[in-house]
Scaffold this motif. Structure first.
Motif, PDB file in Angstrom:
ATOM      1  N   GLU A  89       0.849  -1.190   0.000  1.00 48.66           N
ATOM      2  CA  GLU A  89       0.000   0.000   0.000  1.00 48.66           C
ATOM      3  C   GLU A  89       0.884   1.240   0.000  1.00 48.66           C
ATOM      4  O   GLU A  89       2.065   1.160   0.313  1.00 48.66           O
ATOM      5  N   ALA A  90       0.299   2.381  -0.289  1.00 47.36           N
ATOM      6  CA  ALA A  90       1.027   3.644  -0.275  1.00 47.36           C
ATOM      7  C   ALA A  90       0.384   4.596   0.716  1.00 47.36           C
ATOM      8  O   ALA A  90      -0.838   4.605   0.870  1.00 47.36           O
ATOM      9  N   GLY A  91       1.230   5.357   1.397  1.00 46.67           N
ATOM     10  CA  GLY A  91       0.720   6.358   2.332  1.00 46.67           C
ATOM     11  C   GLY A  91       1.563   6.409   3.586  1.00 46.67           C
ATOM     12  O   GLY A  91       2.686   5.919   3.627  1.00 46.67           O
ATOM     13  N   SER A  92       0.985   6.986   4.624  1.00 46.76           N
ATOM     14  CA  SER A  92       1.626   7.041   5.930  1.00 46.76           C
ATOM     15  C   SER A  92       1.668   5.630   6.501  1.00 46.76           C
ATOM     16  O   SER A  92       0.649   4.920   6.507  1.00 46.76           O
ATOM     17  N   VAL A  93       2.827   5.198   6.976  1.00 46.90           N
ATOM     18  CA  VAL A  93       2.978   3.831   7.469  1.00 46.90           C
ATOM     19  C   VAL A  93       1.951   3.536   8.567  1.00 46.90           C
ATOM     20  O   VAL A  93       1.204   2.558   8.491  1.00 46.90           O
ATOM     21  N   LYS A  94       1.888   4.377   9.583  1.00 47.08           N
ATOM     22  CA  LYS A  94       0.954   4.150  10.686  1.00 47.08           C
ATOM     23  C   LYS A  94      -0.486   4.103  10.190  1.00 47.08           C
ATOM     24  O   LYS A  94      -1.236   3.182  10.492  1.00 47.08           O
ATOM     25  N   SER A  95      -0.871   5.098   9.407  1.00 49.22           N
ATOM     26  CA  SER A  95      -2.257   5.177   8.934  1.00 49.22           C
ATOM     27  C   SER A  95      -2.646   3.979   8.086  1.00 49.22           C
ATOM     28  O   SER A  95      -3.742   3.441   8.215  1.00 49.22           O
ATOM     29  N   GLU A  96      -1.744   3.561   7.208  1.00 42.37           N
ATOM     30  CA  GLU A  96      -2.056   2.435   6.325  1.00 42.37           C
ATOM     31  C   GLU A  96      -2.119   1.113   7.090  1.00 42.37           C
ATOM     32  O   GLU A  96      -2.956   0.270   6.806  1.00 42.37           O
ATOM     33  N   ILE A  97      -1.233   0.928   8.061  1.00 42.21           N
ATOM     34  CA  ILE A  97      -1.301  -0.296   8.877  1.00 42.21           C
ATOM     35  C   ILE A  97      -2.653  -0.357   9.578  1.00 42.21           C
ATOM     36  O   ILE A  97      -3.339  -1.387   9.558  1.00 42.21           O
ATOM     37  N   LEU A  98      -3.049   0.747  10.182  1.00 46.49           N
ATOM     38  CA  LEU A  98      -4.331   0.777  10.895  1.00 46.49           C
ATOM     39  C   LEU A  98      -5.510   0.611   9.942  1.00 46.49           C
ATOM     40  O   LEU A  98      -6.462  -0.107  10.246  1.00 46.49           O
ATOM     41  N   ARG A  99      -5.449   1.242   8.766  1.00 41.76           N
ATOM     42  CA  ARG A  99      -6.536   1.130   7.791  1.00 41.76           C
ATOM     43  C   ARG A  99      -6.692  -0.302   7.295  1.00 41.76           C
ATOM     44  O   ARG A  99      -7.793  -0.857   7.261  1.00 41.76           O
ATOM     45  N   VAL A 100      -5.568  -0.924   6.941  1.00 39.91           N
ATOM     46  CA  VAL A 100      -5.617  -2.289   6.433  1.00 39.91           C
ATOM     47  C   VAL A 100      -6.086  -3.243   7.536  1.00 39.91           C
ATOM     48  O   VAL A 100      -6.888  -4.141   7.288  1.00 39.91           O
ATOM     49  N   ALA A 101      -5.609  -3.042   8.760  1.00 36.90           N
ATOM     50  CA  ALA A 101      -6.034  -3.889   9.875  1.00 36.90           C
ATOM     51  C   ALA A 101      -7.544  -3.806  10.078  1.00 36.90           C
ATOM     52  O   ALA A 101      -8.213  -4.823  10.275  1.00 36.90           O
TER      53      ALA A 101
END
Length: 149
Positions: A89-101
């Motif tokens: 995925e692309a984006g902020s590491v923290k935000s994308e981890i939380l979004r995908v989770a």
């Protein structure tokens, strides 16, 4: 305690990722969980007004995605995690981890941590940011420095 059903493993592309993968592999062998390997490509910001910054090739971001996907697929094979899904995925590491989770309804997120203390832990630790931003369990795997020799 119920076993984990959906595990998200967030990885960078370093050699140290193997330490986190080893722990995930141990967990998966004990569980009947679905595993997703995730790498987040942070956007490359270039400012045209700076003369010192060279122009990046048009396909630079695409090559970052491909490199990440290849790395995750190789690690999946190396650690015999054939059922694991690979996701970039692309984006902020923290935000994308939380979004995908959240999207995959993960009940466990695995991330690596260098175990920094004090200000270093508070400012910029992905593991710390994920820990405080998600309603599911987080396993922060301590990454040990490589032995020089």
């Amino acid at each position: 305690m119920d076993s984990y059903q959906t595990i998200l493993l967030a990885l960078d592309l370093s050699d140290e990722a193997d330490q986190v993968l080893e722990r995930a592999s141990e967990l998966i062998s004990q569980e009947t969980a679905r595993l997703t390997l995730l790498h987040v490509v942070e956007p490359v910001v270039t400012e045209n007004s700076y003369d010192l910054i060279t122009t990046l090739p048009a396909d630079f971001e695409e090559s970052l995605y491909k490199q990440a996907e290849t790395f995750l697929q190789r690690k999946r094979d190396d650690f015999h995690l054939s059922e694991a899904r690979v996701r970039v995925e692309a984006g902020s590491v923290k935000s994308e981890i939380l979004r995908v989770a959240e999207e995959m309804k993960a009940d466990l997120i695995l991330v690596g941590t260098h175990g920094r203390h004090g200000v270093g832990l508070l400012l910029g630790s992905t593991a710390n940011a994920v820990l405080h931003g998600t309603p599911c369990d987080v396993l922060a795997v301590r990454i040990l420095p490589a032995e020089s020799g």
